[in-house]
Scaffold this motif. Structure first.
Motif, short mmCIF file in Angstrom:
data_model
loop_
_atom_site.label_atom_id
_atom_site.label_comp_id
_atom_site.label_asym_id
_atom_site.label_seq_id
_atom_site.Cartn_x
_atom_site.Cartn_y
_atom_site.Cartn_z
N GLU A 150 -4.72 -3.43 -7.36
CA GLU A 150 -5.92 -3.84 -6.83
C GLU A 150 -6.97 -2.79 -6.81
OE1 GLU A 150 -6.64 -7.41 -3.86
OE2 GLU A 150 -6.47 -5.62 -2.78
N SER A 151 -6.78 -1.89 -6.02
CA SER A 151 -7.49 -0.82 -6.08
C SER A 151 -6.66 0.67 -5.84
CB SER A 151 -8.23 -0.81 -4.60
OG SER A 151 -7.60 -0.85 -3.55
N ARG A 152 -7.40 1.68 -6.07
CA ARG A 152 -7.09 3.16 -5.99
C ARG A 152 -8.11 4.00 -5.64
NH1 ARG A 152 -3.61 4.18 -10.21
NH2 ARG A 152 -1.86 3.74 -9.00
N HIS A 153 -7.89 4.65 -4.37
CA HIS A 153 -8.89 5.61 -3.83
C HIS A 153 -8.02 7.12 -3.52
CE1 HIS A 153 -10.83 1.65 -2.86
NE2 HIS A 153 -11.79 2.32 -3.37
N ALA A 154 -8.98 8.08 -3.29
CA ALA A 154 -8.50 9.42 -2.99
C ALA A 154 -8.01 9.34 -1.56
CB ALA A 154 -9.66 10.21 -3.47
N ASP A 155 -8.28 8.71 -0.80
CA ASP A 155 -7.94 8.81 0.60
C ASP A 155 -8.25 7.30 1.36
OD1 ASP A 155 -10.92 8.62 1.14
OD2 ASP A 155 -10.99 10.64 1.10
N TRP A 156 -7.87 7.19 2.65
CA TRP A 156 -7.99 6.19 3.64
C TRP A 156 -9.52 5.67 3.53
CZ3 TRP A 156 -3.96 3.33 3.75
CH2 TRP A 156 -2.86 3.84 3.82
N GLN A 157 -10.63 6.75 3.41
CA GLN A 157 -11.90 6.46 3.72
C GLN A 157 -12.58 5.76 2.19
OE1 GLN A 157 -10.53 9.22 4.49
NE2 GLN A 157 -11.54 9.91 6.35
N ALA A 213 -10.02 12.96 -11.47
CA ALA A 213 -8.85 13.75 -11.95
C ALA A 213 -8.78 15.08 -11.06
CB ALA A 213 -9.52 14.14 -13.39
N ASP A 214 -9.55 15.30 -10.40
CA ASP A 214 -9.53 16.15 -9.34
C ASP A 214 -8.84 15.90 -8.02
OD1 ASP A 214 -10.35 18.31 -11.07
OD2 ASP A 214 -12.49 17.85 -10.66
N SER A 215 -8.49 14.46 -7.69
CA SER A 215 -7.95 14.04 -6.45
C SER A 215 -6.59 14.58 -6.30
CB SER A 215 -7.87 12.38 -6.34
OG SER A 215 -9.37 12.20 -6.40
N ALA A 216 -6.36 14.95 -4.92
CA ALA A 216 -5.09 15.53 -4.72
C ALA A 216 -4.09 14.61 -4.47
CB ALA A 216 -5.11 16.66 -3.60
N SER A 217 -4.56 13.51 -3.77
CA SER A 217 -3.77 12.35 -3.26
C SER A 217 -4.44 10.87 -3.63
CB SER A 217 -3.44 12.46 -1.88
OG SER A 217 -4.57 12.23 -1.17
N HIS A 218 -3.70 9.77 -3.43
CA HIS A 218 -4.38 8.70 -3.73
C HIS A 218 -3.85 7.64 -2.81
CE1 HIS A 218 -0.72 7.03 -6.07
NE2 HIS A 218 -0.58 8.39 -6.18
N VAL A 219 -4.48 6.71 -2.37
CA VAL A 219 -4.00 5.50 -1.56
C VAL A 219 -4.06 4.16 -2.72
CG1 VAL A 219 -4.61 3.92 0.21
CG2 VAL A 219 -4.69 6.36 0.45
N SER A 220 -3.05 3.61 -2.92
CA SER A 220 -2.95 2.86 -4.15
C SER A 220 -2.65 1.36 -3.43
CB SER A 220 -2.05 3.13 -5.19
OG SER A 220 -2.50 4.18 -5.93
N VAL A 221 -3.39 0.18 -3.69
CA VAL A 221 -3.17 -1.20 -3.12
C VAL A 221 -2.64 -2.07 -4.40
CG1 VAL A 221 -4.33 -3.03 -1.98
CG2 VAL A 221 -4.84 -0.81 -1.36
N VAL A 225 0.81 -1.13 -0.04
CA VAL A 225 -0.19 0.12 0.07
C VAL A 225 0.82 1.14 0.03
CG1 VAL A 225 -1.74 1.34 1.23
CG2 VAL A 225 -1.83 -1.21 1.29
N VAL A 226 0.70 2.03 -1.00
CA VAL A 226 1.36 3.46 -1.06
C VAL A 226 0.28 4.55 -1.10
CG1 VAL A 226 2.92 4.74 -2.44
CG2 VAL A 226 3.00 2.26 -2.47
#
Length: 252
Positions: A225-232, A238-246, A146-147
């Motif tokens: 496996e997945s990518r979201h904009a945050d831990w929730q 395209a407007d996300s400032a960060s991501h949590v990639s698994v 996870v990054v």
């Protein structure tokens, strides 16, 4: 100024930085920031062991271990480890001193994680690829890497300009200077004292696009496996400032 003119990471994270790193209850230690991080990582560990790359002073590792997840760390800075040891001993949270791109921790893990933009502290693409490969070497089949990382903020950089102010408040100014050819930036933290006095701290980074990270993962034998904009698990757009990639190691 070239990025090589700045300090090495092990020099940046010295005793003074370690003392100032912890901000209990605020900033990255705020419950609304830390809580969802630990919740998600605890679920991804799946009852197995977790390895934190660049464990620092234990911001995430300590509450994760308190959830019953066995955590081991890798950390480059002895000063940060010393600060961690003021909170928890080696038996409860073992740490290997070394570079997260190459150091090996004993055993295998269901989860390896690297949070709060720390992969950008590796300032070459080769080092970042090596970090992905090192994470993959530690995983059991079916395990996850996870990054958490910011999306490069080039959309706010005016054409022809090389710097942008990203935060300001009384007594503090934060700005980033960009080298868009080399895909590098230096974060400048300026704290003002009395009169004309000011202290400046600088941190070099290499920013990484999500698609480039996915290719690094493929080189390490991992699959997104997945990518979201945050831990929730907010949708990544395209407007996300960060991501949590698994990323997942096939098998298992």
């Amino acid at each position: 100024m070239d990025i090589t003119d700045y300090q090495r990471q092990e020099d940046i994270w010295d005793a003074e930085a370690a003392r100032a790193y912890d901000t209990p209850g605020s900033g990255m230690f705020a419950p609304e920031v830390l809580g969802p991080t630990v919740d998600r990582l605890s679920g991804l560990a799946g009852g197995g062991r977790a390895l934190e790359l660049a464990i620092g002073t234990g911001r995430v590792a300590i509450p994760l271990a308190e959830r019953g997840v066995p955590v081991t760390g890798i950390e480059l800075s002895q000063a940060m480890v010393d600060r961690l040891r003021e909170k928890v001993d080696d038996a409860a949270l073992p740490v290997v001193l070394g570079d997260m791109a190459s150091a090996r921790a004993p055993g295998a893990f269901t989860l390896v994680y690297l949070v709060y933009n720390t992969i950008s502290n590796l300032v070459t693409q080769a080092q970042q690829v090596a970090c992905f490969r090192n994470a993959g070497r530690h995983l059991v089949p079916g395990g996850r890497f996870v990054v958490e990382l910011e999306v490069p903020g080039l959309r706010v950089l005016p054409p022809g300009r090389e710097a942008v102010v990203w935060h300001h408040e009384p007594g503090y100014l934060g700005l980033d200077t960009y080298d868009v050819v080399a895909q590098r930036l230096v974060s400048h933290h300026i704290r003002f004292g009395e009169g004309r006095q000011a202290r400046i701290a600088r941190g070099p980074h290499r920013y990484v696009w999500p698609a480039e990270m996915d290719l690094m993962a493929q080189l390490a034998g991992l699959e997104l496996e997945s990518r979201h904009a945050d831990w929730q698990a907010t949708e990544f757009t395209a407007d996300s400032a960060s991501h949590v990639s698994v990323y997942r190691l096939p098998g298992g």
